[in-house]
Design a protein around this motif. Structure first.
Motif, PDB file in Angstrom:
ATOM      1  N   MET A  74       0.833  -1.210   0.000  1.00 54.94           N
ATOM      2  CA  MET A  74       0.000   0.000   0.000  1.00 54.94           C
ATOM      3  C   MET A  74       0.865   1.256   0.000  1.00 54.94           C
ATOM      4  SD  MET A  74      -3.302  -0.493   2.443  1.00 54.94           S
ATOM      5  CE  MET A  74      -2.348  -0.823   3.915  1.00 54.94           C
ATOM      6  N   GLY A  75       0.335   2.307  -0.572  1.00 51.59           N
ATOM      7  CA  GLY A  75       1.035   3.577  -0.592  1.00 51.59           C
ATOM      8  C   GLY A  75       0.991   4.265   0.761  1.00 51.59           C
ATOM      9  N   GLU A  76       1.938   5.193   0.994  1.00 46.64           N
ATOM     10  CA  GLU A  76       2.034   5.879   2.279  1.00 46.64           C
ATOM     11  C   GLU A  76       0.780   6.701   2.591  1.00 46.64           C
ATOM     12  OE1 GLU A  76       4.271   5.558   4.634  1.00 46.64           O
ATOM     13  OE2 GLU A  76       5.292   4.034   3.444  1.00 46.64           O
ATOM     14  N   ASP A  77       0.222   7.343   1.566  1.00 42.72           N
ATOM     15  CA  ASP A  77      -0.975   8.172   1.788  1.00 42.72           C
ATOM     16  C   ASP A  77      -2.151   7.315   2.263  1.00 42.72           C
ATOM     17  OD1 ASP A  77       0.462  10.363   1.034  1.00 42.72           O
ATOM     18  OD2 ASP A  77      -0.337  10.441  -1.018  1.00 42.72           O
ATOM     19  N   ASN A  78      -2.298   6.158   1.627  1.00 38.38           N
ATOM     20  CA  ASN A  78      -3.391   5.258   1.997  1.00 38.38           C
ATOM     21  C   ASN A  78      -3.204   4.740   3.425  1.00 38.38           C
ATOM     22  OD1 ASN A  78      -5.682   3.723   1.806  1.00 38.38           O
ATOM     23  ND2 ASN A  78      -4.821   2.178   0.442  1.00 38.38           N
ATOM     24  N   ILE A  79      -1.966   4.385   3.780  1.00 40.29           N
ATOM     25  CA  ILE A  79      -1.665   3.904   5.130  1.00 40.29           C
ATOM     26  C   ILE A  79      -1.963   4.989   6.159  1.00 40.29           C
ATOM     27  CG2 ILE A  79       0.218   3.217   6.666  1.00 40.29           C
ATOM     28  CD1 ILE A  79       1.455   1.749   4.289  1.00 40.29           C
ATOM     29  N   ALA A  80      -1.543   6.212   5.874  1.00 36.63           N
ATOM     30  CA  ALA A  80      -1.770   7.325   6.801  1.00 36.63           C
ATOM     31  C   ALA A  80      -3.258   7.604   6.980  1.00 36.63           C
ATOM     32  CB  ALA A  80      -1.054   8.577   6.302  1.00 36.63           C
ATOM     33  N   GLY A 137      -8.084   4.342  12.780  1.00 37.95           N
ATOM     34  CA  GLY A 137      -7.808   3.256  13.711  1.00 37.95           C
ATOM     35  C   GLY A 137      -7.398   1.960  13.062  1.00 37.95           C
ATOM     36  N   VAL A 138      -7.125   1.985  11.759  1.00 34.27           N
ATOM     37  CA  VAL A 138      -6.686   0.785  11.040  1.00 34.27           C
ATOM     38  C   VAL A 138      -5.219   0.958  10.669  1.00 34.27           C
ATOM     39  CG1 VAL A 138      -7.022  -0.716   9.041  1.00 34.27           C
ATOM     40  CG2 VAL A 138      -9.002   0.377  10.132  1.00 34.27           C
ATOM     41  N   PHE A 139      -4.379   0.061  11.137  1.00 36.00           N
ATOM     42  CA  PHE A 139      -2.944   0.180  10.938  1.00 36.00           C
ATOM     43  C   PHE A 139      -2.439  -0.937  10.032  1.00 36.00           C
ATOM     44  CE2 PHE A 139      -4.087   2.204  14.850  1.00 36.00           C
ATOM     45  CZ  PHE A 139      -3.332   3.368  14.872  1.00 36.00           C
ATOM     46  N   ALA A 140      -1.456  -0.600   9.229  1.00 32.01           N
ATOM     47  CA  ALA A 140      -0.855  -1.583   8.323  1.00 32.01           C
ATOM     48  C   ALA A 140       0.496  -2.024   8.869  1.00 32.01           C
ATOM     49  CB  ALA A 140      -0.685  -0.982   6.924  1.00 32.01           C
ATOM     50  N   LEU A 141       0.800  -3.305   8.675  1.00 30.83           N
ATOM     51  CA  LEU A 141       2.134  -3.785   9.009  1.00 30.83           C
ATOM     52  C   LEU A 141       3.172  -2.979   8.233  1.00 30.83           C
ATOM     53  CD1 LEU A 141       1.680  -7.662   8.857  1.00 30.83           C
ATOM     54  CD2 LEU A 141       2.313  -6.361  10.878  1.00 30.83           C
ATOM     55  N   ASP A 142       4.315  -2.750   8.862  1.00 24.79           N
ATOM     56  CA  ASP A 142       5.392  -2.112   8.116  1.00 24.79           C
ATOM     57  C   ASP A 142       5.886  -3.029   7.012  1.00 24.79           C
ATOM     58  OD1 ASP A 142       5.224   0.063   9.767  1.00 24.79           O
ATOM     59  OD2 ASP A 142       6.842  -0.575  11.098  1.00 24.79           O
ATOM     60  N   ASN A 151      -3.058  -0.683  -5.891  1.00 20.76           N
ATOM     61  CA  ASN A 151      -3.206   0.382  -4.891  1.00 20.76           C
ATOM     62  C   ASN A 151      -3.089   1.764  -5.526  1.00 20.76           C
ATOM     63  OD1 ASN A 151      -3.591  -1.244  -2.573  1.00 20.76           O
ATOM     64  ND2 ASN A 151      -1.401  -1.708  -2.513  1.00 20.76           N
ATOM     65  N   LYS A 152      -2.178   1.909  -6.502  1.00 19.46           N
ATOM     66  CA  LYS A 152      -2.023   3.202  -7.161  1.00 19.46           C
ATOM     67  C   LYS A 152      -3.250   3.551  -7.997  1.00 19.46           C
ATOM     68  CE  LYS A 152       3.033   3.200  -7.319  1.00 19.46           C
ATOM     69  NZ  LYS A 152       4.246   3.136  -8.167  1.00 19.46           N
ATOM     70  N   ILE A 153      -3.821   2.529  -8.655  1.00 18.51           N
ATOM     71  CA  ILE A 153      -5.033   2.776  -9.443  1.00 18.51           C
ATOM     72  C   ILE A 153      -6.178   3.214  -8.533  1.00 18.51           C
ATOM     73  CG2 ILE A 153      -6.825   1.652 -10.819  1.00 18.51           C
ATOM     74  CD1 ILE A 153      -4.643  -0.002 -12.143  1.00 18.51           C
ATOM     75  N   GLU A 154      -6.333   2.497  -7.410  1.00 22.11           N
ATOM     76  CA  GLU A 154      -7.418   2.850  -6.480  1.00 22.11           C
ATOM     77  C   GLU A 154      -7.256   4.266  -5.945  1.00 22.11           C
ATOM     78  OE1 GLU A 154      -7.381  -0.149  -3.492  1.00 22.11           O
ATOM     79  OE2 GLU A 154      -8.362  -1.667  -4.758  1.00 22.11           O
ATOM     80  N   SER A 155      -6.012   4.682  -5.733  1.00 24.56           N
ATOM     81  CA  SER A 155      -5.781   6.027  -5.200  1.00 24.56           C
ATOM     82  C   SER A 155      -6.100   7.110  -6.224  1.00 24.56           C
ATOM     83  CB  SER A 155      -4.325   6.166  -4.735  1.00 24.56           C
ATOM     84  OG  SER A 155      -3.432   6.127  -5.834  1.00 24.56           O
ATOM     85  N   GLN A 156      -6.114   6.761  -7.521  1.00 23.55           N
ATOM     86  CA  GLN A 156      -6.369   7.747  -8.571  1.00 23.55           C
ATOM     87  C   GLN A 156      -7.804   7.716  -9.104  1.00 23.55           C
ATOM     88  OE1 GLN A 156      -3.401   8.102 -11.685  1.00 23.55           O
ATOM     89  NE2 GLN A 156      -1.796   7.239 -10.371  1.00 23.55           N
ATOM     90  N   ILE A 157      -8.610   6.805  -8.588  1.00 22.57           N
ATOM     91  CA  ILE A 157      -9.999   6.752  -9.049  1.00 22.57           C
ATOM     92  C   ILE A 157     -10.715   8.033  -8.611  1.00 22.57           C
ATOM     93  CG2 ILE A 157     -12.216   5.566  -8.775  1.00 22.57           C
ATOM     94  CD1 ILE A 157     -10.682   2.977  -8.438  1.00 22.57           C
ATOM     95  N   PRO A 158     -11.303   8.756  -9.512  1.00 26.51           N
ATOM     96  CA  PRO A 158     -11.966  10.012  -9.150  1.00 26.51           C
ATOM     97  C   PRO A 158     -13.227   9.759  -8.336  1.00 26.51           C
ATOM     98  CG  PRO A 158     -12.364   9.487 -11.453  1.00 26.51           C
ATOM     99  CD  PRO A 158     -11.356   8.493 -10.975  1.00 26.51           C
TER     100      PRO A 158
END
Length: 556
Positions: free
Chosen positions: A366-372, A378-383, A449-456
């Motif tokens: 996952m991208g950093e923006d999505n993780i943040a 309250g949902v955290f991603a493994l490093d 993940n990058k595609i999902e982040s760019q979906i308008p």
């Protein structure tokens, strides 16, 4: 209570009419493969309800109860039970179960373990005699039967492994049941097992050996089993006996949550007449319906934090997170989206309860923006890439190499660890096309993940006058391929397991073999056990998911 037949043959359907405090009756119908959880606070009348469900007809013998107050110690003197004595105890138990005081008193309790183990040995011996009876020209059929009817001891040991217990039971050449740690060759008397191991073994042996069509009444199993054991253990046990009906009285809400296809009977209170419970304030919830908040709160009490993780109850996630966060209620919720929905659902209704939910998901590139963004909810991603990075991290390998060296007394722990790492790296180098497969799998997730982040969003789509929507992404494949090869050439296993899905290789099997485990499942079970007893190891692994660890430690 009634059923579709009054014979002693296994019943297809069991039906009860339970008195409700309103004066009406609540009908409950259960069939084989059904599970009913009875949940409610202390004093609500759950044990009395379990007693009410036991049939009063003398000819009905397809009910077995495993009580919360059962005597779990094993007296070696009682283990030598004859077939006639076993038959007598069984008949006495059928009669005693109908006594009103059976809800708080165990008859023949000192023989509980002995009869469970007797039945397990008898079933194992019966299977062996059946297979031995095939003639030489029938060996193919014997092999088919062996695959179709699994050995009872093998089934029980697999269940104990699901419950993160590092013990196995086996039948000696003299016909004695012996216990053994998975990583050891030495056996010992079953009476020396720990309380949790004994109870898991007794419950497992009892359930595995009952006749098809049996109704199993299990009263508060959490009294004898830690919740990190009980959820995966019972979930796997229920799956083994789809030909039976399970009714479980419990305070552990993780159990019905782990088996969403089960029905739930919520018990709020009960009414008494002549010193006996005569009716209950109850509601029957169909599968996949959440437990009402008033019942949930009356049960949970001070337990204020819950952690939702990916995976299934019998997967890798639940055991290790139970061990890492023993003071937190942990529930497996399937996919990443399921975890996110569960956390948002609980957090979105906090005015109704005092439970705070958290989520932990695999990184999956996952991208950093999505993780943040998810962490704010309250949902955290493994490093790292996935939960395997915890199981096979440098700290985990160190801990188990030391443990194996101490247990087996064979060699220096550092040499043992180095041998395991070299074997894993050899497997990664030997498999043709593995580098390309790892890079591709990592790249697919990254691209997704990058595609999902760019979906308008909806407003952007409404305002867009162009007939097409374009998303442009550079392929990360070549970069990932170079990274994988670079880490492999440098023998950087910790970096590889942190970044790539090595479960699709044979590296983990090689590590388990070199560390003297029978399988990677045994290795993983041993690691969970080690985490529970080694604070320094647990702290190192919690450090790999530091943001979640900090959030869970913060006061509410």
């Amino acid at each position: 209570m009634s059923s579709d037949s009054n014979s002693c043959e296994p019943q297809n359907t069991e039906t009860w009419e339970i008195p409700h405090i309103s004066g009406r009756s609540l009908p409950i119908n259960l069939q084989a493969n059904d599970c009913l959880f009875i949940v409610g606070p202390n004093g609500a009348g759950k044990s009395a309800l379990i007693q009410y469900l036991v049939p009063k007809e003398e000819e009905r013998s397809n009910f077995r109860r495993i009580s919360a107050h059962r005597y779990s110690a094993i007296d070696p003197a009682t283990l030598d039970v004859s077939a006639q004595r076993r038959e007598d105890i069984g008949q006495q138990n059928i009669e005693h179960e109908r006594y009103p005081d059976a809800q708080w008193r165990d008859y023949n309790s000192h023989f509980l373990a002995a009869t469970a183990l007797f039945d397990l040995v008898a079933k194992e011996s019966s299977r062996a005699r059946t297979l031995a009876g095939y003639l030489p020209h029938e060996l193919e059929e014997a092999a088919r039967q062996a695959l179709k009817t699994r050995a009872p001891f093998g089934q029980l040991n697999e269940l104990l492994s699901h419950g993160t217990l590092s013990i196995t039971l086996e039948l000696s050449v003299k016909g004695l049941v012996q216990a053994k740690q998975r990583a050891s060759r030495d056996t010992y008397n079953v009476a020396q097992m720990s309380d949790g191991e004994r109870n898991a073994a007794i419950i497992g042996a009892t359930v595995l050996t009952v006749d098809p069509g049996t109704v199993l009444l299990i009263d508060e199993p959490e009294r004898h089993l830690h919740r990190s054991i009980i959820v995966p253990f019972l979930s796997a046990l229920f799956a083994q006996r789809s030909d039976c009906i399970f009714i479980v009285s419990t305070h552990e809400l993780a159990l019905p949550a782990a088996i969403p296809e089960a029905k739930v009977l919520t018990v709020r209170s009960c009414a008494w007449t002549n010193n006996q419970v005569s009716a209950w304030d109850i509601d029957l919830l169909e599968p996949n319906v959440g437990i009402p908040e008033d019942v949930r709160l009356s049960i949970l009490g001070s337990r204020q934090k819950i952690l939702f993780v990916e995976g299934e109850p019998t997967g890798l996630d639940l055991p290790i997170y139970h061990a890492l966060f023993p003071g937190i209620s942990v529930e497996a919720r399937g996919s990443r989206d399921d975890v996110i929905r569960a956390v948002k659902g609980v957090r979105g209704s906090q005015e109704l309860h005092h439970v705070e939910a958290f989520g932990l998901i695999d990184n999956d590139g996952m991208g950093e923006d999505n993780i943040a963004s998810l962490s704010e909810d309250g949902v955290f991603a493994l490093d790292d890439y996935s939960v395997e990075s915890l199981y096979y991290s440098n700290a985990s390998l160190d801990a188990l190499a030391r443990r194996q060296a101490e247990t087996l007394g064979e060699e220096d722990p550092q040499n043992l660890k180095c041998s395991a790492l070299q074997a894993a790296l050899c497997e990664l180098r030997r498999e043709n096309g593995l580098a390309q497969k790892m890079a591709a799998k990592r790249s697919v997730l990254s691209v997704r993940n990058k595609i999902e982040s760019q979906i308008p969003g909806r407003e952007a789509i409404q305002c867009n006058e162009h007939p097409t929507i374009e998303v442009s992404i550079e392929s990360p494949y070549q970069e990932e391929l170079s990274k994988f090869k670079r880490h492999l050439d440098a023998s950087e296993f910790d970096e590889l397991v942190a970044r790539y899905p090595l479960r699709h290789s044979h590296a983990f099997d090689a590590i388990a073999r070199k560390l003297k485990f029978r399988s990677k499942a045994d290795y993983q079970s041993a690691l969970v056990t080690r985490i529970q007893s080694c604070d320094s190891l647990a702290e190192k692994l919690r450090g790999r998911i530091g943001k979640l660890t900090c959030a869970l430690r913060d006061p509410l």
